[in-house]
Design a protein around this motif. Structure first.
Motif, PDB file in Angstrom:
ATOM      1  N   TRP A 156       0.852  -1.175   0.000  1.00 12.30           N
ATOM      2  CA  TRP A 156       0.000   0.000   0.000  1.00 12.30           C
ATOM      3  C   TRP A 156       0.889   1.225   0.000  1.00 12.30           C
ATOM      4  O   TRP A 156       2.013   1.191   0.503  1.00 12.30           O
ATOM      5  CB  TRP A 156      -0.916   0.031   1.232  1.00 12.30           C
ATOM      6  CG  TRP A 156      -1.963   1.090   1.133  1.00 12.30           C
ATOM      7  CD1 TRP A 156      -3.154   1.001   0.468  1.00 12.30           C
ATOM      8  CD2 TRP A 156      -1.919   2.404   1.693  1.00 12.30           C
ATOM      9  NE1 TRP A 156      -3.848   2.179   0.580  1.00 12.30           N
ATOM     10  CE2 TRP A 156      -3.118   3.060   1.322  1.00 12.30           C
ATOM     11  CE3 TRP A 156      -0.989   3.104   2.457  1.00 12.30           C
ATOM     12  CZ2 TRP A 156      -3.408   4.371   1.697  1.00 12.30           C
ATOM     13  CZ3 TRP A 156      -1.275   4.408   2.830  1.00 12.30           C
ATOM     14  CH2 TRP A 156      -2.480   5.027   2.452  1.00 12.30           C
ATOM     15  N   ASN A 157       0.413   2.289  -0.598  1.00 13.55           N
ATOM     16  CA  ASN A 157       1.166   3.542  -0.555  1.00 13.55           C
ATOM     17  C   ASN A 157       0.168   4.676  -0.507  1.00 13.55           C
ATOM     18  O   ASN A 157      -0.992   4.505  -0.880  1.00 13.55           O
ATOM     19  CB  ASN A 157       2.083   3.656  -1.782  1.00 13.55           C
ATOM     20  CG  ASN A 157       1.291   3.662  -3.068  1.00 13.55           C
ATOM     21  OD1 ASN A 157       0.607   4.629  -3.380  1.00 13.55           O
ATOM     22  ND2 ASN A 157       1.338   2.562  -3.812  1.00 13.55           N
ATOM     23  N   PRO A 158       0.584   5.848  -0.022  1.00  9.69           N
ATOM     24  CA  PRO A 158      -0.372   6.949   0.162  1.00  9.69           C
ATOM     25  C   PRO A 158      -0.530   7.840  -1.070  1.00  9.69           C
ATOM     26  O   PRO A 158      -1.064   8.934  -0.958  1.00  9.69           O
ATOM     27  CB  PRO A 158       0.246   7.740   1.323  1.00  9.69           C
ATOM     28  CG  PRO A 158       1.710   7.527   1.167  1.00  9.69           C
ATOM     29  CD  PRO A 158       1.895   6.159   0.570  1.00  9.69           C
ATOM     30  N   TYR A 159      -0.074   7.382  -2.258  1.00 11.49           N
ATOM     31  CA  TYR A 159      -0.063   8.277  -3.417  1.00 11.49           C
ATOM     32  C   TYR A 159      -1.320   8.150  -4.270  1.00 11.49           C
ATOM     33  O   TYR A 159      -1.882   7.074  -4.399  1.00 11.49           O
ATOM     34  CB  TYR A 159       1.172   7.999  -4.285  1.00 11.49           C
ATOM     35  CG  TYR A 159       2.436   8.047  -3.472  1.00 11.49           C
ATOM     36  CD1 TYR A 159       2.844   9.236  -2.874  1.00 11.49           C
ATOM     37  CD2 TYR A 159       3.190   6.902  -3.265  1.00 11.49           C
ATOM     38  CE1 TYR A 159       3.992   9.278  -2.098  1.00 11.49           C
ATOM     39  CE2 TYR A 159       4.340   6.943  -2.486  1.00 11.49           C
ATOM     40  CZ  TYR A 159       4.734   8.126  -1.906  1.00 11.49           C
ATOM     41  OH  TYR A 159       5.853   8.159  -1.134  1.00 11.49           O
ATOM     42  N   ILE A 160      -1.723   9.290  -4.861  1.00  6.46           N
ATOM     43  CA  ILE A 160      -2.874   9.268  -5.756  1.00  6.46           C
ATOM     44  C   ILE A 160      -2.462   9.434  -7.213  1.00  6.46           C
ATOM     45  O   ILE A 160      -3.246   9.208  -8.112  1.00  6.46           O
ATOM     46  CB  ILE A 160      -3.920  10.350  -5.387  1.00  6.46           C
ATOM     47  CG1 ILE A 160      -3.306  11.748  -5.413  1.00  6.46           C
ATOM     48  CG2 ILE A 160      -4.514  10.065  -4.023  1.00  6.46           C
ATOM     49  CD1 ILE A 160      -4.305  12.860  -5.098  1.00  6.46           C
ATOM     50  N   ASP A 161      -1.222   9.864  -7.454  1.00  8.36           N
ATOM     51  CA  ASP A 161      -0.760   9.970  -8.845  1.00  8.36           C
ATOM     52  C   ASP A 161       0.761   9.982  -8.885  1.00  8.36           C
ATOM     53  O   ASP A 161       1.419  10.347  -7.906  1.00  8.36           O
ATOM     54  CB  ASP A 161      -1.320  11.239  -9.503  1.00  8.36           C
ATOM     55  CG  ASP A 161      -1.289  11.176 -11.033  1.00  8.36           C
ATOM     56  OD1 ASP A 161      -1.030  10.078 -11.585  1.00  8.36           O
ATOM     57  OD2 ASP A 161      -1.526  12.209 -11.680  1.00  8.36           O
ATOM     58  N   ALA A 165       5.584   2.870  -5.409  1.00  9.86           N
ATOM     59  CA  ALA A 165       4.192   2.971  -5.869  1.00  9.86           C
ATOM     60  C   ALA A 165       3.998   2.081  -7.095  1.00  9.86           C
ATOM     61  O   ALA A 165       3.665   2.559  -8.173  1.00  9.86           O
ATOM     62  CB  ALA A 165       3.850   4.418  -6.193  1.00  9.86           C
ATOM     63  N   PRO A 166       4.209   0.755  -6.917  1.00 10.96           N
ATOM     64  CA  PRO A 166       4.156  -0.139  -8.086  1.00 10.96           C
ATOM     65  C   PRO A 166       2.799  -0.129  -8.778  1.00 10.96           C
ATOM     66  O   PRO A 166       2.723  -0.268  -9.996  1.00 10.96           O
ATOM     67  CB  PRO A 166       4.471  -1.518  -7.502  1.00 10.96           C
ATOM     68  CG  PRO A 166       4.276  -1.402  -6.031  1.00 10.96           C
ATOM     69  CD  PRO A 166       4.497   0.034  -5.672  1.00 10.96           C
ATOM     70  N   ASP A 167       1.721   0.080  -8.000  1.00 15.56           N
ATOM     71  CA  ASP A 167       0.385   0.045  -8.609  1.00 15.56           C
ATOM     72  C   ASP A 167       0.173   1.225  -9.555  1.00 15.56           C
ATOM     73  O   ASP A 167      -0.342   1.072 -10.662  1.00 15.56           O
ATOM     74  CB  ASP A 167      -0.708  -0.002  -7.531  1.00 15.56           C
ATOM     75  CG  ASP A 167      -0.639   1.158  -6.553  1.00 15.56           C
ATOM     76  OD1 ASP A 167       0.440   1.769  -6.414  1.00 15.56           O
ATOM     77  OD2 ASP A 167      -1.669   1.473  -5.928  1.00 15.56           O
ATOM     78  N   LEU A 168       0.618   2.408  -9.129  1.00 15.14           N
ATOM     79  CA  LEU A 168       0.451   3.582  -9.990  1.00 15.14           C
ATOM     80  C   LEU A 168       1.355   3.485 -11.220  1.00 15.14           C
ATOM     81  O   LEU A 168       0.951   3.831 -12.332  1.00 15.14           O
ATOM     82  CB  LEU A 168       0.763   4.860  -9.205  1.00 15.14           C
ATOM     83  CG  LEU A 168      -0.246   5.197  -8.102  1.00 15.14           C
ATOM     84  CD1 LEU A 168       0.290   6.296  -7.200  1.00 15.14           C
ATOM     85  CD2 LEU A 168      -1.574   5.629  -8.705  1.00 15.14           C
ATOM     86  N   ALA A 169       2.581   2.978 -10.998  1.00 16.36           N
ATOM     87  CA  ALA A 169       3.510   2.820 -12.120  1.00 16.36           C
ATOM     88  C   ALA A 169       2.943   1.825 -13.132  1.00 16.36           C
ATOM     89  O   ALA A 169       2.967   2.057 -14.338  1.00 16.36           O
ATOM     90  CB  ALA A 169       4.869   2.353 -11.606  1.00 16.36           C
ATOM     91  N   LYS A 170       2.397   0.721 -12.611  1.00 17.08           N
ATOM     92  CA  LYS A 170       1.839  -0.308 -13.494  1.00 17.08           C
ATOM     93  C   LYS A 170       0.662   0.256 -14.302  1.00 17.08           C
ATOM     94  O   LYS A 170       0.506  -0.042 -15.488  1.00 17.08           O
ATOM     95  CB  LYS A 170       1.376  -1.500 -12.650  1.00 17.08           C
ATOM     96  CG  LYS A 170       0.713  -2.606 -13.439  1.00 17.08           C
ATOM     97  CD  LYS A 170       1.675  -3.713 -13.766  1.00 17.08           C
ATOM     98  CE  LYS A 170       0.961  -4.877 -14.437  1.00 17.08           C
ATOM     99  NZ  LYS A 170       1.843  -6.009 -14.673  1.00 17.08           N
ATOM    100  N   ARG A 171      -0.174   1.065 -13.657  1.00 15.54           N
ATOM    101  CA  ARG A 171      -1.309   1.668 -14.363  1.00 15.54           C
ATOM    102  C   ARG A 171      -0.826   2.519 -15.533  1.00 15.54           C
ATOM    103  O   ARG A 171      -1.365   2.458 -16.634  1.00 15.54           O
ATOM    104  CB  ARG A 171      -2.152   2.506 -13.384  1.00 15.54           C
ATOM    105  CG  ARG A 171      -3.249   3.333 -14.018  1.00 15.54           C
ATOM    106  CD  ARG A 171      -4.190   2.520 -14.878  1.00 15.54           C
ATOM    107  NE  ARG A 171      -5.015   1.606 -14.102  1.00 15.54           N
ATOM    108  CZ  ARG A 171      -5.594   0.508 -14.605  1.00 15.54           C
ATOM    109  NH1 ARG A 171      -5.432   0.189 -15.874  1.00 15.54           N
ATOM    110  NH2 ARG A 171      -6.317  -0.275 -13.837  1.00 15.54           N
ATOM    111  N   LYS A 172       0.207   3.334 -15.289  1.00 12.21           N
ATOM    112  CA  LYS A 172       0.739   4.180 -16.364  1.00 12.21           C
ATOM    113  C   LYS A 172       1.225   3.314 -17.520  1.00 12.21           C
ATOM    114  O   LYS A 172       0.992   3.613 -18.687  1.00 12.21           O
ATOM    115  CB  LYS A 172       1.901   5.043 -15.855  1.00 12.21           C
ATOM    116  CG  LYS A 172       1.548   6.000 -14.724  1.00 12.21           C
ATOM    117  CD  LYS A 172       0.682   7.142 -15.188  1.00 12.21           C
ATOM    118  CE  LYS A 172       0.334   8.070 -14.024  1.00 12.21           C
ATOM    119  NZ  LYS A 172      -0.645   9.094 -14.394  1.00 12.21           N
TER     120      LYS A 172
END
Ligand SMILES: [Zn+2]
Ligand SMILES: [Zn+2]
Ligand SMILES: [Zn+2]
Length: 331
Positions: free
Chosen positions: A3-8, A56-63
């Motif tokens: 989990w991470n606290p980032y939104i973008d 922030a692997p989830d946000l990176a993966k989304r990009k």
């Protein structure tokens, strides 16, 4: 479970050699691609691309999965190389960062509109001849009136109804004509003048009223609390979870953060399950991720309960410090 606290996550060229990476503490080389991680609370953080892929692997993966248009292909290709094999893409709705307010900016010069990319202010007239400043959890933006209308009709109607002198009459008239009778004005954020991280807990009495709907929160009901700032004095304000979800600055990360920090001795798993009825409907674009309730339950199950260390108190409710249980970033 990560989990991470980032939104973008944003990509940019490092302009100076001074910046250090928040993850590894090493300088970010001038001219290299770096990521700016925007947290739900607090200031953006600078990261090496490989460190961003870890943090922030989830946000990176989304990009990477969506070949995001706000990332240069070169930076996308670079961060893709560092993605952990087990990374799951973040919900697309994370990037639908809510606008919390509009204000009128009188600038002598033009800059591109953050929505359509065209010079703003541009052609004279109510639709494009002005710059609207918009505030969001992820920072400040500039839009043409017609673009602000598209993105935040409820806020635009609020501007028209409040009829402040600061706004040009032709812009207010445009907003009014487009919105009146079609949308409801967005209520002001219930978190205005409050600070810190919302805390999810069981209401110990039936005395406190919800700041949003003004109704009493029943004894034993789950509620969200945050501290109100009256100058130097502080006292908490409370909301029903369902009311909080309707506010104009609602972002799913707020609830995730509240669940990450919940005291599991006080709030049983069943209470989180029961939140299902209070959550907003799943956004259309979130068609390739588990729904919010499932994500909250997975977080609840995964969060290690930190043993309180003697003599050390955690951050106060009012401090803008997102304290993540130890080991949670990388476990
Ligand atoms: Zn780094
Ligand atoms: Zn525009
Ligand atoms: Zn309420």
């Amino acid at each position: 479970m990560r989990w991470n606290p980032y939104i973008d996550l944003r990509a940019e060229r490092s302009r100076a050699a001074r910046a250090t990476c928040k993850e590894c503490g090493v300088a970010i080389e001038k001219g290299s691609w770096r990521a700016q991680a925007v947290p739900i609370l607090g200031k953006p953080e600078l990261l090496h691309l490989d460190c961003a892929a870890q943090r922030a692997p989830d946000l990176a993966k989304r990009k990477v999965v969506d070949e995001a248009r706000d990332w240069p292909p070169e930076a996308l290709a670079e961060i893709a190389r560092f993605l952990p094999a087990d990374a799951h893409p973040a919900p697309r709705s994370y990037q639908r960062t809510p606008l919390t307010g509009l204000s009128y900016g009188k600038d002598a010069y033009s800059k591109p509109c953050d929505y359509c990319g065209v010079e703003c202010p541009g052609e004279p007239g109510p639709t494009h001849g002005h710059a609207v400043r918009a505030f969001s959890l992820s920072g400040e933006y500039r839009f043409h009136p017609v673009c602000a209308l598209e993105l935040a009709p409820g806020l635009a109607l609020r501007v028209a109804l409040e009829d402040s002198e600061r706004w040009p009459a032709e812009v207010k008239a445009l907003f009014k004509a487009a919105c009146e009778g079609k949308v409801r004005p967005t209520p002001r954020s219930p978190w205005r003048d409050t600070a810190g991280i919302p805390k999810l807990h069981v209401s110990p009495s039936g005395r406190a009223a919800c700041r949003y709907c003004r109704e009493k929160i029943g004894k034993g009901e789950l509620r969200l609390g945050r501290e109100q700032l009256y100058g130097m004095r502080r006292s908490p304000v409370y909301f029903h979870v369902r009311c909080f979800c309707r506010s104009d600055d609602f972002h799913p990360k707020w609830l995730e953060l509240a669940v990450v920090r919940v005291d599991r001795a006080e709030v049983a798993r069943g209470r989180i399950e029961a939140l299902g009825a209070e959550l907003p409907p799943t956004p259309e674009e979130d068609d390739d991720v588990p729904p919010l309730l499932e994500r909250l339950l997975a977080l609840y199950d995964a969060v290690p309960q930190p043993a309180p260390e003697e003599g050390s108190e955690g951050p106060r409710l009012t401090e803008n410090v997102v304290e993540i249980p130890r080991g949670f970033f990388t476990s």
